[in-house]
Scaffold this motif. Structure first.
Motif, short mmCIF file in Angstrom:
data_model
loop_
_atom_site.label_atom_id
_atom_site.label_comp_id
_atom_site.label_asym_id
_atom_site.label_seq_id
_atom_site.Cartn_x
_atom_site.Cartn_y
_atom_site.Cartn_z
N VAL A 1 0.84 -1.20 0.00
CA VAL A 1 0.00 0.00 0.00
C VAL A 1 0.88 1.25 0.00
N THR B 1 -6.75 -1.74 0.59
CA THR B 1 -7.18 -0.92 1.71
C THR B 1 -8.42 -1.51 2.38
N GLN C 1 -8.89 -3.03 6.52
CA GLN C 1 -9.81 -2.42 7.47
C GLN C 1 -10.50 -3.47 8.34
#
Length: 208
Positions: A177, A204, A208
């Motif tokens: 990332v 992403t 999470q």
């Protein structure tokens, strides 16, 4: 930036004093069109260059524009018309295109290694690393992709994207990332930006 590039091409055209130079301007315009996702324009412009001055490099650029437009098999057909045996740049283009299409990765690796053996550049090392990534050889792929990125002074968006793919495959999600976010600051082409953003969105969400 697109207009600046087009203005530079216009100035080059005004100075073109031979068919060779005019062909080079068409090739420059074609690269600008590809950078900004105008693939039909890019293909038409490089065909103009080829009509003025036939060149293996113009044919390779034509193949790359086809690849970006999603016409990978046509790109391969054009590259296979060329004799790559004496030209490391054509070997490299064919290796990269095979990897992108996902076809004959054994040949792609052989060509990429031969091209790099003729003189290591960031582009050639990135192709070799990318081919190895496609083959699932992530450790060796990372070595070459890191070398390529550093050789280009960490300035190439696609090189950063490629290295991020390998880190992701090895389980270093945060490292991937970070690299993809870095890549977005390197003025990526429309095509590369779309790939980076898709990878970032997917990764992403998983973090999470």
């Amino acid at each position: 930036r697109q207009q600046e590039a087009l203005d530079a091409a216009d100035r080059a055209w005004e100075l073109a004093d031979s068919n060779y130079r005019k062909a080079q301007v068409f090739a420059l315009r074609s690269r600008v069109a590809s950078q900004y996702g105008r693939y039909d324009d890019s293909i038409a412009l490089i065909k103009e260059a080829q009509s003025i001055s036939a060149s293996v490099y113009h044919q390779a650029q034509h193949a790359y524009a086809l690849l970006l437009s999603g016409r990978g098999q046509e790109a391969l057909a054009l590259l296979r018309e060329l004799d790559e045996a004496e030209n490391p740049e054509i070997m490299n283009e064919l290796a990269f295109t095979l990897a992108e299409v996902g076809e004959d990765l054994d040949q792609a690796e052989t060509l990429a290694r031969r091209a790099a053996a003729e003189g290591e550049t960031g582009t050639k090392l990135n192709t070799l690393g990318y081919v190895l990534y496609k083959r699932g050889l992530f450790g060796e792929a990372e070595k070459y992709l890191r070398l390529a990125y550093e050789m280009m002074n960490r300035s190439d968006a696609f090189h950063a994207y490629s290295l991020g793919l390998v880190l992701d495959a090895k389980g270093d999600k945060q490292g991937a990332v970070a690299l993809w976010r870095e890549a977005l600051t390197k003025h990526p082409s429309v095509h590369t930006r779309a790939r980076i953003e898709a990878s970032l969105a997917k990764q992403t969400a998983s973090l999470q």
